[in-house]
Design an enzyme around this catalytic site. Structure first.
Site, PDB file in Angstrom:
ATOM      1  N   CYS A  51       0.794   0.064  -6.041  1.00  0.00           N
ATOM      2  CA  CYS A  51       1.825  -0.545  -5.474  1.00  0.00           C
ATOM      3  C   CYS A  51       2.722  -1.612  -6.192  1.00  0.00           C
ATOM      4  CB  CYS A  51       2.015  -0.891  -4.157  1.00  0.00           C
ATOM      5  SG  CYS A  51       1.084  -1.817  -3.231  1.00  0.00           S
ATOM      6  N   GLN A 115      -8.898  -4.245  -1.392  1.00  0.00           N
ATOM      7  CA  GLN A 115      -8.323  -2.859  -1.546  1.00  0.00           C
ATOM      8  C   GLN A 115      -8.536  -2.437  -3.094  1.00  0.00           C
ATOM      9  OE1 GLN A 115      -6.489  -4.887   0.750  1.00  0.00           O
ATOM     10  NE2 GLN A 115      -7.269  -4.161   2.323  1.00  0.00           N
TER      11      GLN A 115
END
Length: 428
Positions: A51, A115
């Protein structure tokens, strides 16, 4: 061969432009193969798409940067000039340094977030599956993983970060006094939604639901949190039930439109809705933000809430950068050595050819009954002449004095490395 990175991220490109270059996991393999078919001189390529960033790592010389920019711009449906205005190109050690910083969480919107390392490893697996990874990129990424592990184990970089999930909960708590009175809807069932649901579940909301295109996957995630599972197709009719909506899917088009939210607000008698769109491209139409009773935040909006300041943070960053720099220098040295491999192989092949010729000639001499000593003398002389012929020719052909002196120094370094004088013990 070198490596270069071509990319755009949350610091160089706005959300909607990043959305044009977002690739789902299913799109990576065919996209990688398409790139290699278009740029056949690039045998190694990997794509990292999250993202916050889309980055193309290529095992090739800088001469392929322009074709790579043109290709990526075409994929995103923008002009090459537009892409260049928001992209960065890094080569060799700079590309490796960037990859190491990304893996270590130093280039993330949330400093030290873990992440990204998993996302980077997934990108490498996809490139391996597509057959486009190659030796140089494999080495660079494996070293980036090792550096990231050392950074996380040797520094406090990860302890000074607030995740996107925690930031979303913090924002929701500012709008609603007690989250135990609210209903929360999670749209999607991926890793990010899993993380956000974990944070919200710790606040014990009144009810939670998971809406997903695949009901079975949604049920699996919902079961972990005692939440309800619902089909994505039912979302518009049930949107009004929820005070908080968190969305993060891999959809290429918005799945929550302005009309659906307007109808939900009317049913709610304009009670506010808190919405977070963590998807790139967007899951929620941006026009929704203009509605007076909607508090809509994007992944970029959350960046203001993930600041972790103070001397400890800076000390951790400096320590991490030092670890990264050591890793970069090691990789650059490996890359330089790898560049000499074709020459070394060619030299070995040439030497083997010369040896085969002289051995064949020696065997013929032996077969004719020539003296063994004479055969050995001819063998050694033939090999020596072949090895020195090119060097002697270059020395004799050097017309310029400076060129001859430089060549002489090189020849001396290569062939006269040992002293002609006998060892000290033998001079007694």
């Amino acid at each position: 061969m070198s490596v270069f990175a071509l990319g755009l991220n949350h610091t160089t490109a706005p959300l909607d432009l990043r959305g044009r270059f977002a690739f789902s996991a299913e799109q990576l393999a065919p996209t990688l193969r398409g790139f290699r078919e278009r740029l056949q001189r690039a045998s190694e390529v990997a794509i990292v798409s999250t993202c916050n960033r889309t980055e193309l790592y290529v095992g090739a010389n800088r001469g392929l940067v322009t074709p790579a920019v043109d290709w990526l711009a075409g994929v995103g449906g923008v002009s090459p000039q537009t892409l260049r205005e928001h992209a960065y190109v890094l080569e060799g050690g700079a590309a490796a340094r960037h990859a190491f910083r990304v893996a270590s969480g130093l280039d993330s919107m949330v400093l030290g977030e873990p992440q990204i390392l998993g996302q980077l490893k997934q990108a490498v697996r996809e490139a391996e599956t597509a057959g486009t990874l190659g030796g140089s990129l494999h080495q660079m990424f494996q070293r980036s993983f090792a550096v990231a592990k050392e950074v996380r184990s040797s520094t406090e970089i990860g302890s000074h970060s607030i995740s996107m999930a925690a930031a979303a909960v913090r924002l929701a708590s500012q709008l609603f006094e007690d989250l135990r009175e609210n209903k929360v809807l999670f749209v999607g069932a991926g890793e990010m939604i899993d993380l956000v649901a974990t944070h919200f579940a710790a606040r014990h909301p009144r009810a939670m639901a998971v809406a997903n295109r695949t009901l079975e996957r949604g049920e699996k995630l919902a079961g972990r949190f005692g939440a309800e599972a619902m089909r994505l197709a039912d979302l518009p009719s049930r949107l009004a039930e929820f005070d908080i909506v968190i969305s993060c899917t891999a959809s290429t088009l918005p799945i929550i439109g302005l009309g659906a939210v307007e109808r939900a607000l009317k049913q709610r008698k304009h009670r506010p809705i808190f919405m977070v769109d963590l998807a790139v491209p967007r899951d929620i139409e941006p026009e929704v933000a203009r509605l007076s009773d909607v508090y809509l935040y994007t992944v970029d909006d959350l960046s203001t809430l993930v600041q972790s300041a103070g001397e400890k943070r800076q000390a951790a960053v400096e320590q991490a950068e030092a670890i990264i720099e050591t890793g970069v220098q090691s990789f650059v040295h490996w890359l330089d050595q790898r560049g000499s491999v074709p020459l070394i192989q060619a030299l070995q092949t040439q030497a083997d050819d010369w040896r085969a010729i002289e051995i064949a000639r020696a065997r013929k001499m032996l077969a004719k009954g020539d003296n063994v000593e004479a055969v050995l003398e001819a063998l050694s002389r033939g090999l020596t002449q072949k090895m020195l012929h090119g060097t002697m020719a270059e020395l004799n052909a050097a017309a310029d004095g400076d060129q001859r002196a430089q060549l002489a120094q090189t020849v001396s370094r290569l062939f006269l490395r040992q002293s002609a004088r006998p060892p000290v013990d033998d001079q007694r």
